[in-house]
Design a protein around this motif. Structure first.
Motif, PDB file in Angstrom:
ATOM      1  N   VAL A   1      -7.320  -1.356  -3.133  1.00 58.53           N
ATOM      2  CA  VAL A   1      -6.801   0.014  -3.108  1.00 58.53           C
ATOM      3  C   VAL A   1      -5.280  -0.039  -3.124  1.00 58.53           C
ATOM      4  O   VAL A   1      -4.672  -0.746  -2.329  1.00 58.53           O
ATOM      5  CB  VAL A   1      -7.297   0.772  -1.857  1.00 58.53           C
TER       6      VAL A   1
ATOM      7  N   LEU B   1      -3.370   5.174  -0.562  1.00 58.62           N
ATOM      8  CA  LEU B   1      -4.138   6.066   0.275  1.00 58.62           C
ATOM      9  C   LEU B   1      -3.541   7.460   0.147  1.00 58.62           C
ATOM     10  O   LEU B   1      -2.329   7.632   0.292  1.00 58.62           O
ATOM     11  CB  LEU B   1      -4.089   5.633   1.736  1.00 58.62           C
TER      12      LEU B   1
ATOM     13  N   LEU C   1      -6.736   0.853   9.053  1.00 59.01           N
ATOM     14  CA  LEU C   1      -7.590   0.453   7.927  1.00 59.01           C
ATOM     15  C   LEU C   1      -6.804   0.054   6.686  1.00 59.01           C
ATOM     16  O   LEU C   1      -7.383  -0.475   5.732  1.00 59.01           O
ATOM     17  CB  LEU C   1      -8.528   1.604   7.564  1.00 59.01           C
TER      18      LEU C   1
ATOM     19  N   MET D   1       0.840  -1.191   0.000  1.00 62.23           N
ATOM     20  CA  MET D   1       0.000   0.000   0.000  1.00 62.23           C
ATOM     21  C   MET D   1       0.876   1.242   0.000  1.00 62.23           C
ATOM     22  O   MET D   1       1.702   1.440   0.891  1.00 62.23           O
ATOM     23  CB  MET D   1      -0.906  -0.007   1.228  1.00 62.23           C
TER      24      MET D   1
ATOM     25  N   VAL E   1      -7.398   6.529  -3.062  1.00 60.20           N
ATOM     26  CA  VAL E   1      -8.544   7.090  -2.354  1.00 60.20           C
ATOM     27  C   VAL E   1      -8.070   8.072  -1.286  1.00 60.20           C
ATOM     28  O   VAL E   1      -7.051   7.860  -0.628  1.00 60.20           O
ATOM     29  CB  VAL E   1      -9.423   5.998  -1.707  1.00 60.20           C
TER      30      VAL E   1
ATOM     31  N   ALA F   1      -9.971   8.129   7.583  1.00 55.75           N
ATOM     32  CA  ALA F   1      -8.835   7.220   7.435  1.00 55.75           C
ATOM     33  C   ALA F   1      -8.082   7.063   8.744  1.00 55.75           C
ATOM     34  O   ALA F   1      -7.973   7.986   9.547  1.00 55.75           O
ATOM     35  CB  ALA F   1      -7.893   7.737   6.355  1.00 55.75           C
TER      36      ALA F   1
ATOM     37  N   THR G   1     -14.572   5.391   4.502  1.00 57.01           N
ATOM     38  CA  THR G   1     -13.992   4.094   4.163  1.00 57.01           C
ATOM     39  C   THR G   1     -15.055   3.158   3.600  1.00 57.01           C
ATOM     40  O   THR G   1     -14.827   2.463   2.600  1.00 57.01           O
ATOM     41  CB  THR G   1     -13.334   3.462   5.402  1.00 57.01           C
TER      42      THR G   1
ATOM     43  N   GLU H   1      -7.155  -3.584   5.254  1.00 59.86           N
ATOM     44  CA  GLU H   1      -8.471  -3.827   4.656  1.00 59.86           C
ATOM     45  C   GLU H   1      -8.581  -3.154   3.297  1.00 59.86           C
ATOM     46  O   GLU H   1      -9.107  -3.748   2.333  1.00 59.86           O
ATOM     47  CB  GLU H   1      -9.568  -3.320   5.584  1.00 59.86           C
ATOM     48  N   LEU H   2      -8.085  -1.938   3.186  1.00 58.34           N
ATOM     49  CA  LEU H   2      -8.122  -1.230   1.911  1.00 58.34           C
ATOM     50  C   LEU H   2      -7.280  -1.951   0.865  1.00 58.34           C
ATOM     51  O   LEU H   2      -7.698  -2.105  -0.290  1.00 58.34           O
ATOM     52  CB  LEU H   2      -7.621   0.200   2.095  1.00 58.34           C
TER      53      LEU H   2
ATOM     54  N   LEU I   1      -9.678   9.645   2.114  1.00 60.83           N
ATOM     55  CA  LEU I   1     -10.774   9.271   3.003  1.00 60.83           C
ATOM     56  C   LEU I   1     -11.033  10.319   4.071  1.00 60.83           C
ATOM     57  O   LEU I   1     -10.114  10.996   4.533  1.00 60.83           O
ATOM     58  CB  LEU I   1     -10.460   7.933   3.678  1.00 60.83           C
TER      59      LEU I   1
ATOM     60  N   ALA J   1     -15.812   4.183   0.091  1.00 54.41           N
ATOM     61  CA  ALA J   1     -14.696   3.861  -0.798  1.00 54.41           C
ATOM     62  C   ALA J   1     -14.696   2.376  -1.153  1.00 54.41           C
ATOM     63  O   ALA J   1     -14.488   2.007  -2.323  1.00 54.41           O
ATOM     64  CB  ALA J   1     -13.376   4.255  -0.145  1.00 54.41           C
ATOM     65  N   LEU J   2     -14.917   1.519  -0.174  1.00 49.11           N
ATOM     66  CA  LEU J   2     -14.946   0.081  -0.449  1.00 49.11           C
ATOM     67  C   LEU J   2     -16.113  -0.273  -1.360  1.00 49.11           C
ATOM     68  O   LEU J   2     -15.989  -1.140  -2.238  1.00 49.11           O
ATOM     69  CB  LEU J   2     -15.037  -0.687   0.871  1.00 49.11           C
TER      70      LEU J   2
END
Length: 290
Positions: A257, A260, A248, A1, A239, A244, A211, A251-252, A241, A214-215
């Motif tokens: 994703v 971030l 997280l 990420m 994304v 945020a 979030t 999960e993103l 957020l 976004a998901l």
């Protein structure tokens, strides 16, 4: 990420000494990209509602300094060596696509291929009116402008016959650094924006989303990719957020994703700005292993 930083071009982030401090600190601390957005015109009493807030109002005061993003990122490119640069977003239908193709390729060359072009269709009828561009059919205009620009980047001698733009046997140079290609991410949180991201872009930039939203959007984007037989893995998904937190990020990432984007305004002095970036890096990048 990856973690990007959307902090340049507005208010304190419009001053050259702050841009230099933020850009250099962001590169030193491992942020992936510097993002800068666009508005040519703001008005005190807008006709159009801002689509990225609950109250329909943009948070930036109408009298704030707001730099042209391509020029601001050119300055940032000149004081850095490796960090990526991204417009988040350039309001493409407001621009002449032939001129924009040259400007964008110029920045790509000057930054040694570090540019990602984020584009959007725009939301302010006041802005379009001031620029003398029709507000209607701006989505279709955006799609055609992208096709124009890619034709000019790709072809030595280019011809295009479209609804809004026509030319024959023209040369536009320089060409982009990476095999005559610049990645394009589509901004906007609507279903139409997600469909454009899946069909005509190289990625998507979702702005000012929760979030959960976004998901949901990533899931819709994946559906559009499947509908058009396009692997979701071909797209970059960034994304920004409203809620945020570093917890997280896993999960993103598992949802697809890839970046971030931290959106914030830098402080007023270069020393404070550098320390501010370091603090952001300590919060966000430690959890990514960067």
């Amino acid at each position: 990420m990856r973690v990007g930083l959307h902090a340049l071009g507005i208010a304190s982030g419009a001053r050259p000494e702050i841009i230099r401090a933020v850009a250099q600190a962001a590169e030193a601390h491992g942020f992936s990209r510097l993002w800068a957005g666009e508005h040519v015109v703001l008005v005190d009493a807008p006709v159009s509602q801002y689509p990225y807030s609950d109250d329909g109002r943009i948070a930036v005061p109408a009298d704030a300094d707001w730099l042209d993003p391509l020029l601001a990122l050119s300055f940032a490119a000149g004081v850095t060596d490796e960090i990526g640069l991204a417009t988040g977003v350039l309001l493409l239908p407001e621009h002449n696509p032939v001129v924009t193709a040259k400007q964008v390729a110029t920045l790509d060359v000057l930054s040694a291929g570090r540019l990602t072009l984020g584009v959007g269709i725009g939301w302010s009828a006041d802005e379009f009116a001031a620029l003398g561009v029709p507000f209607a059919r701006r989505g279709r205009r955006t799609e055609e402008h992208l096709a124009v620009m890619r034709t000019l980047w790709r072809e030595d001698v280019a011809t295009f016959e479209g609804e809004f733009t026509r030319f024959r046997d023209v040369r536009v140079n320089p060409k982009p650094v990476r095999d005559r290609w610049i990645p394009v991410v589509m901004g906007g949180n609507s279903d139409r924006a997600l469909r454009r991201a899946a069909t005509v872009a190289d990625g998507w930039y979702g702005f000012n989303l929760s979030t959960a939203k976004a998901l949901e959007c990533v899931s819709v984007l994946a559906g559009h990719c499947a509908e058009h037989n396009r692997p979701m893995e071909e797209l970059t998904v960034a994304v920004a957020l409203t809620d945020a937190s570093p917890e997280l990020l896993p999960e993103l990432a598992s949802a697809g994703v890839s970046e971030l984007v931290v959106v914030d305004a830098p402080p007023e002095t270069p020393n404070e700005a550098g320390n501010w970036v370091a603090a952001l890096a300590g919060r966000w990048l430690a959890s990514t292993g960067s």
